[in-house]
Design a protein around this motif. Structure first.
Motif, PDB file in Angstrom:
ATOM      1  N   ARG A  23       0.671  -1.091  -0.031  1.00 40.66           N
ATOM      2  CA  ARG A  23      -0.088  -0.017  -0.023  1.00 40.66           C
ATOM      3  C   ARG A  23       0.961   1.517   0.005  1.00 40.66           C
ATOM      4  O   ARG A  23       1.778   1.477   0.610  1.00 40.66           O
ATOM      5  N   SER A  24       0.802   2.401  -1.041  1.00 40.15           N
ATOM      6  CA  SER A  24       1.301   3.699  -0.934  1.00 40.15           C
ATOM      7  C   SER A  24       0.368   4.758  -0.142  1.00 40.15           C
ATOM      8  O   SER A  24      -1.248   4.643   0.472  1.00 40.15           O
ATOM      9  N   HIS A  25       1.176   4.629   0.881  1.00 40.70           N
ATOM     10  CA  HIS A  25       0.894   6.371   2.034  1.00 40.70           C
ATOM     11  C   HIS A  25       0.523   7.954   1.146  1.00 40.70           C
ATOM     12  O   HIS A  25       2.177   7.516   1.258  1.00 40.70           O
ATOM     13  N   THR A  26      -0.140   8.336   2.028  1.00 42.07           N
ATOM     14  CA  THR A  26       0.232   9.913   1.647  1.00 42.07           C
ATOM     15  C   THR A  26       1.452  10.309   2.838  1.00 42.07           C
ATOM     16  O   THR A  26       1.176  10.074   4.075  1.00 42.07           O
ATOM     17  N   ILE A  27       1.634  12.269   2.150  1.00 42.85           N
ATOM     18  CA  ILE A  27       2.010  12.522   4.144  1.00 42.85           C
ATOM     19  C   ILE A  27       1.418  12.759   4.999  1.00 42.85           C
ATOM     20  O   ILE A  27       1.762  12.007   5.978  1.00 42.85           O
ATOM     21  N   GLU A  28       0.751  12.689   4.589  1.00 41.88           N
ATOM     22  CA  GLU A  28      -0.479  12.978   5.780  1.00 41.88           C
ATOM     23  C   GLU A  28      -1.199  11.975   6.280  1.00 41.88           C
ATOM     24  O   GLU A  28      -1.016  11.940   8.005  1.00 41.88           O
ATOM     25  N   SER A  29      -1.697  11.031   5.553  1.00 42.14           N
ATOM     26  CA  SER A  29      -1.512   9.186   6.584  1.00 42.14           C
ATOM     27  C   SER A  29      -0.118   8.962   7.479  1.00 42.14           C
ATOM     28  O   SER A  29      -0.388   8.547   8.545  1.00 42.14           O
ATOM     29  N   VAL A  30       0.609   9.038   6.917  1.00 42.35           N
ATOM     30  CA  VAL A  30       2.081   9.082   7.376  1.00 42.35           C
ATOM     31  C   VAL A  30       2.240   9.482   8.902  1.00 42.35           C
ATOM     32  O   VAL A  30       2.739   8.986   9.728  1.00 42.35           O
ATOM     33  N   HIS A  31       2.206  10.651   8.835  1.00 45.63           N
ATOM     34  CA  HIS A  31       2.268  11.808   9.538  1.00 45.63           C
ATOM     35  C   HIS A  31       1.063  11.154  11.133  1.00 45.63           C
ATOM     36  O   HIS A  31       1.920  11.522  12.325  1.00 45.63           O
ATOM     37  N   GLU A  32       0.448  11.780  10.459  1.00 41.97           N
ATOM     38  CA  GLU A  32      -1.062  11.546  11.420  1.00 41.97           C
ATOM     39  C   GLU A  32      -0.250  10.136  12.291  1.00 41.97           C
ATOM     40  O   GLU A  32      -0.973   9.765  13.478  1.00 41.97           O
ATOM     41  N   ARG A  33      -0.421   9.092  11.761  1.00 39.66           N
ATOM     42  CA  ARG A  33       0.247   7.307  12.503  1.00 39.66           C
ATOM     43  C   ARG A  33       1.184   7.926  13.350  1.00 39.66           C
ATOM     44  O   ARG A  33       0.724   7.506  14.244  1.00 39.66           O
ATOM     45  N   TRP A  34       2.679   8.018  13.205  1.00 45.50           N
ATOM     46  CA  TRP A  34       3.581   8.320  13.956  1.00 45.50           C
ATOM     47  C   TRP A  34       3.351   9.138  14.792  1.00 45.50           C
ATOM     48  O   TRP A  34       3.749   9.233  15.854  1.00 45.50           O
ATOM     49  N   ARG A  62       9.251   6.950  -3.843  1.00 42.08           N
ATOM     50  CA  ARG A  62       8.140   7.690  -3.728  1.00 42.08           C
ATOM     51  C   ARG A  62       7.558   8.017  -4.850  1.00 42.08           C
ATOM     52  O   ARG A  62       8.366   7.461  -6.111  1.00 42.08           O
ATOM     53  N   LEU A  63       5.760   8.132  -5.023  1.00 43.03           N
ATOM     54  CA  LEU A  63       5.199   7.632  -6.656  1.00 43.03           C
ATOM     55  C   LEU A  63       3.711   9.268  -6.799  1.00 43.03           C
ATOM     56  O   LEU A  63       3.672   9.732  -5.222  1.00 43.03           O
ATOM     57  N   GLU A  64       3.697   9.094  -8.066  1.00 39.38           N
ATOM     58  CA  GLU A  64       2.500  10.212  -7.883  1.00 39.38           C
ATOM     59  C   GLU A  64       1.190   9.039  -8.695  1.00 39.38           C
ATOM     60  O   GLU A  64       2.096   8.830  -9.344  1.00 39.38           O
ATOM     61  N   VAL A  65       0.220  10.027  -7.445  1.00 35.76           N
ATOM     62  CA  VAL A  65      -1.066   8.960  -7.130  1.00 35.76           C
ATOM     63  C   VAL A  65      -2.036   9.815  -8.455  1.00 35.76           C
ATOM     64  O   VAL A  65      -2.281  10.949  -6.702  1.00 35.76           O
ATOM     65  N   SER A  66      -2.546  10.310  -8.987  1.00 35.79           N
ATOM     66  CA  SER A  66      -3.082  10.925  -9.682  1.00 35.79           C
ATOM     67  C   SER A  66      -2.970  12.230  -8.648  1.00 35.79           C
ATOM     68  O   SER A  66      -3.321  13.041  -8.237  1.00 35.79           O
ATOM     69  N   GLY A  67      -2.200  12.713  -9.705  1.00 38.81           N
ATOM     70  CA  GLY A  67      -1.013  14.065  -8.975  1.00 38.81           C
ATOM     71  C   GLY A  67      -0.457  14.398  -7.243  1.00 38.81           C
ATOM     72  O   GLY A  67       0.421  15.820  -6.551  1.00 38.81           O
ATOM     73  N   LYS A  68      -0.950  13.299  -7.189  1.00 43.70           N
ATOM     74  CA  LYS A  68      -0.715  13.459  -5.773  1.00 43.70           C
ATOM     75  C   LYS A  68       0.383  12.690  -4.733  1.00 43.70           C
ATOM     76  O   LYS A  68       0.741  11.260  -5.498  1.00 43.70           O
ATOM     77  N   PRO A  69       2.267  12.661  -4.189  1.00 44.22           N
ATOM     78  CA  PRO A  69       2.835  12.103  -4.298  1.00 44.22           C
ATOM     79  C   PRO A  69       2.317  11.401  -2.541  1.00 44.22           C
ATOM     80  O   PRO A  69       1.832  11.623  -2.128  1.00 44.22           O
ATOM     81  N   MET A  70       3.090   9.982  -2.505  1.00 44.59           N
ATOM     82  CA  MET A  70       2.753   8.378  -2.060  1.00 44.59           C
ATOM     83  C   MET A  70       4.193   8.753  -1.811  1.00 44.59           C
ATOM     84  O   MET A  70       4.675   7.817  -2.741  1.00 44.59           O
ATOM     85  N   TRP A  71       3.884   7.361  -0.655  1.00 46.66           N
ATOM     86  CA  TRP A  71       5.367   6.782  -0.370  1.00 46.66           C
ATOM     87  C   TRP A  71       4.731   4.518  -0.060  1.00 46.66           C
ATOM     88  O   TRP A  71       4.210   4.688   0.893  1.00 46.66           O
ATOM     89  N   ARG A  72       5.841   4.506  -0.377  1.00 48.17           N
ATOM     90  CA  ARG A  72       5.809   2.871   0.905  1.00 48.17           C
ATOM     91  C   ARG A  72       7.452   2.678   0.767  1.00 48.17           C
ATOM     92  O   ARG A  72       7.915   2.659  -0.153  1.00 48.17           O
ATOM     93  N   PRO A  73       7.520   0.745   0.793  1.00 50.77           N
ATOM     94  CA  PRO A  73       8.737   0.704   0.764  1.00 50.77           C
ATOM     95  C   PRO A  73       9.528   0.427  -0.031  1.00 50.77           C
ATOM     96  O   PRO A  73       8.474   0.078  -1.081  1.00 50.77           O
ATOM     97  N   SER A  74      10.500   0.343  -0.788  1.00 50.18           N
ATOM     98  CA  SER A  74      11.317   0.234  -1.654  1.00 50.18           C
ATOM     99  C   SER A  74      10.746  -1.595  -1.558  1.00 50.18           C
ATOM    100  O   SER A  74      11.080  -2.121  -0.955  1.00 50.18           O
ATOM    101  N   LEU A  75      10.939  -1.555  -3.020  1.00 50.52           N
ATOM    102  CA  LEU A  75      10.476  -3.153  -3.515  1.00 50.52           C
ATOM    103  C   LEU A  75      12.399  -4.008  -3.566  1.00 50.52           C
ATOM    104  O   LEU A  75      11.912  -4.960  -3.694  1.00 50.52           O
ATOM    105  N   GLY A  76      12.749  -3.175  -4.083  1.00 51.14           N
ATOM    106  CA  GLY A  76      13.870  -3.959  -4.706  1.00 51.14           C
ATOM    107  C   GLY A  76      15.092  -3.630  -3.067  1.00 51.14           C
ATOM    108  O   GLY A  76      15.388  -4.846  -2.957  1.00 51.14           O
TER     109      GLY A  76
END
Length: 76
Positions: A23-34, A62-76
């Motif tokens: 799953r990819s996460h927005t800065i807002e969701s990451v910030h709220e969680r920690w 970092r990914l762009e999803v619908s023009g919004k930056p999202m983050w996820r753990p690197s898959l490599g």
């Protein structure tokens, strides 16, 4: 915020992201969680700096999803 505190935030964020690696996460969701656990809430810029640090070291991507930056753990 000191460098050691930022590293602690980065570790908390990385652990959160790894709980659901597909799953990819927005800065807002990451910030709220920690940011729910510190006694003194930190500004969202701290989360941004921690994500940028994790991205530089290759731990997250970092990914762009619908023009919004999202983050996820690197898959490599």
């Amino acid at each position: 915020m000191s460098e050691s505190e930022l590293l602690g935030v980065a570790a908390a964020i990385y652990n959160h992201l790894c709980m659901d690696p597909g799953r990819s996460h927005t800065i807002e969701s990451v910030h709220e969680r920690w940011n729910a656990w510190p006694s003194k809430p930190a500004p969202i810029e701290v989360s941004q700096a921690a994500l940028e640090l994790l991205e530089l070291e290759g731990s997250v991507e970092r990914l762009e999803v619908s023009g919004k930056p999202m983050w996820r753990p690197s898959l490599g």
